[in-house]
Scaffold this active site. Structure first.
Site, PDB file in Angstrom:
ATOM      1  N   PRO A   8       0.818  -1.198   0.000  1.00  0.00           N
ATOM      2  CA  PRO A   8       0.000   0.000   0.000  1.00  0.00           C
ATOM      3  C   PRO A   8       0.854   1.251   0.000  1.00  0.00           C
ATOM      4  CG  PRO A   8       0.161  -0.852   2.219  1.00  0.00           C
ATOM      5  CD  PRO A   8       0.980  -1.770   1.337  1.00  0.00           C
ATOM      6  N   GLU A   9       0.283   2.328  -0.473  1.00  0.00           N
ATOM      7  CA  GLU A   9       0.971   3.615  -0.403  1.00  0.00           C
ATOM      8  C   GLU A   9       0.258   4.525   0.598  1.00  0.00           C
ATOM      9  OE1 GLU A   9       2.441   5.682  -3.657  1.00  0.00           O
ATOM     10  OE2 GLU A   9       3.002   3.931  -4.837  1.00  0.00           O
ATOM     11  N   HIS A  29      -3.020 -16.513   8.620  1.00  0.00           N
ATOM     12  CA  HIS A  29      -2.215 -15.299   8.537  1.00  0.00           C
ATOM     13  C   HIS A  29      -2.660 -14.226   9.528  1.00  0.00           C
ATOM     14  CE1 HIS A  29      -0.298 -17.091   5.161  1.00  0.00           C
ATOM     15  NE2 HIS A  29      -1.350 -17.033   4.391  1.00  0.00           N
ATOM     16  N   ARG A  67       2.585 -12.231   3.803  1.00  0.00           N
ATOM     17  CA  ARG A  67       4.008 -12.226   3.422  1.00  0.00           C
ATOM     18  C   ARG A  67       4.898 -11.753   4.561  1.00  0.00           C
ATOM     19  NH1 ARG A  67       4.294  -9.362  -2.318  1.00  0.00           N
ATOM     20  NH2 ARG A  67       6.366 -10.282  -2.308  1.00  0.00           N
ATOM     21  N   ARG A  69      20.982  18.258  -8.921  1.00  0.00           N
ATOM     22  CA  ARG A  69      20.857  16.806  -8.980  1.00  0.00           C
ATOM     23  C   ARG A  69      20.673  16.338 -10.423  1.00  0.00           C
ATOM     24  NH1 ARG A  69      19.750  14.979  -3.598  1.00  0.00           N
ATOM     25  NH2 ARG A  69      20.044  12.868  -4.391  1.00  0.00           N
TER      26      ARG A  69
END
Ligand code: ZN
Length: 297
Positions: free
Chosen positions: A7-8, A114, A133, A176
């Site tokens: 997820p973000e 899980h 996971r 940069r």
């Protein structure tokens, strides 16, 4: 889905919004750790510290959920790649119904094997953390020294805060040679941005992910800041509305499916106004960058 990019920040914020009413101001009457570790070992006193503690506030910093406690410590939680919470609530007439705050597209029903961490509140709610996971993790960190902890000390500003502006990006990008994609993923420059929303924001701002960041003009950086805020804000708003929908009807929370304009759309038309380009994908260090080679300069 969920892909390695999930997820973000917006998904974590959606989870926060779903958990807050259940946890904030509530006392944890029972805490169960069904295994000694997630990605990292749980603190030995994890259950002991949390049992009987009241969650005073549930906030977010970058992609961390922070449960402030009426204890010296804050419970810090990171969802990793596949972590998710389920809330069970009593139904009238007995039984329980599961609610999934911020569930990801096509997420399968959780497998009980899980279910690693269980929190129960005095209000009779049960919050279960599932993580097939086990890239997620939880820790107890002294609240007073939290900002100095290695996970937080070097973090840049929140992308939705005032501190994230064109001045900040101008200074961070100065001289940069790397592309803005790489630099926006650097958590020291801005906290919590991930692959999906960086691709989306750069497409909206029509900036090439690969051009030397130091050469991007100030007006374009201003536009980029706005677009970063917009893509995150829209996703958070969509997440919030799915939470409301979910409270009324069970079903998959598919709000990501229609939100992406370039992410996972290789070979499809660019959606920017007046552009006839086709979304391209370039893989760098195992991560896919989706962009429009025509309008993103
Ligand atoms: Zn385009």
């Amino acid at each position: 889905m969920p892909s390695q990019d999930m997820p973000e920040l917006p998904e974590v914020e959606t989870v926060r919004g779903g958990l807050a009413p259940v946890l904030e101001g509530h006392r944890l009457t029972r805490v169960e750790a069904r295994r000694p570790d997630l990605r990292f070992p749980l603190p030995e006193n994890f259950v002991q510290v949390l049992t009987g503690a009241t969650v005073t506030r549930l906030t977010r910093r970058a992609k961390y959920l922070l449960a402030g406690l009426d204890r010296e410590d804050t419970l810090v939680m990171h969802l990793g790649m596949s972590g998710r919470f389920e809330i069970e609530r009593p139904e009238p007439g007995g039984g329980a119904r599961a609610v999934r705050p911020g569930e990801f597209l096509y997420a399968a029903p959780p497998d009980p094997k899980h279910a690693h961490i269980v929190f129960e509140t005095e209000a009779g709610r049960r919050v279960t953390y599932y993580d097939p996971r086990r890239f997620g993790y939880m820790a107890l960190i002294n609240t007073a020294t939290l900002p100095l902890h290695p996970w937080f000390a070097g973090l840049g500003p929140e992308p939705l805060s005032e501190a994230f502006d064109a001045d900040h990006l101008k200074a961070a990008f100065k001289g940069r040679k790397q592309g803005p994609k790489t630099l926006l993923l650097d958590q020291r420059i801005v906290a919590g941005l991930g692959n999906i929303y960086v691709c989306e924001a750069l497409n909206r701002a029509r900036i090439s992910p690969f051009k030397a960041a130091g050469g991007i003009s100030r007006p374009r950086l201003e536009r980029l800041v706005t677009d970063v805020r917009d893509v995150l804000g829209e996703a958070i708003a969509a997440g919030g509305s799915t939470l409301r929908d979910y409270a009324q009807a069970d079903g998959a929370l598919g709000y990501f499916q229609h939100r992406f304009r370039v992410y996972d759309r290789e070979g499809e038309p660019c959606l920017n106004a007046g552009c006839r380009g086709v979304v391209a994908r370039r893989v760098q260090a195992g991560r896919s960058t989706f962009y429009c080679p025509v309008c993103q300069k």
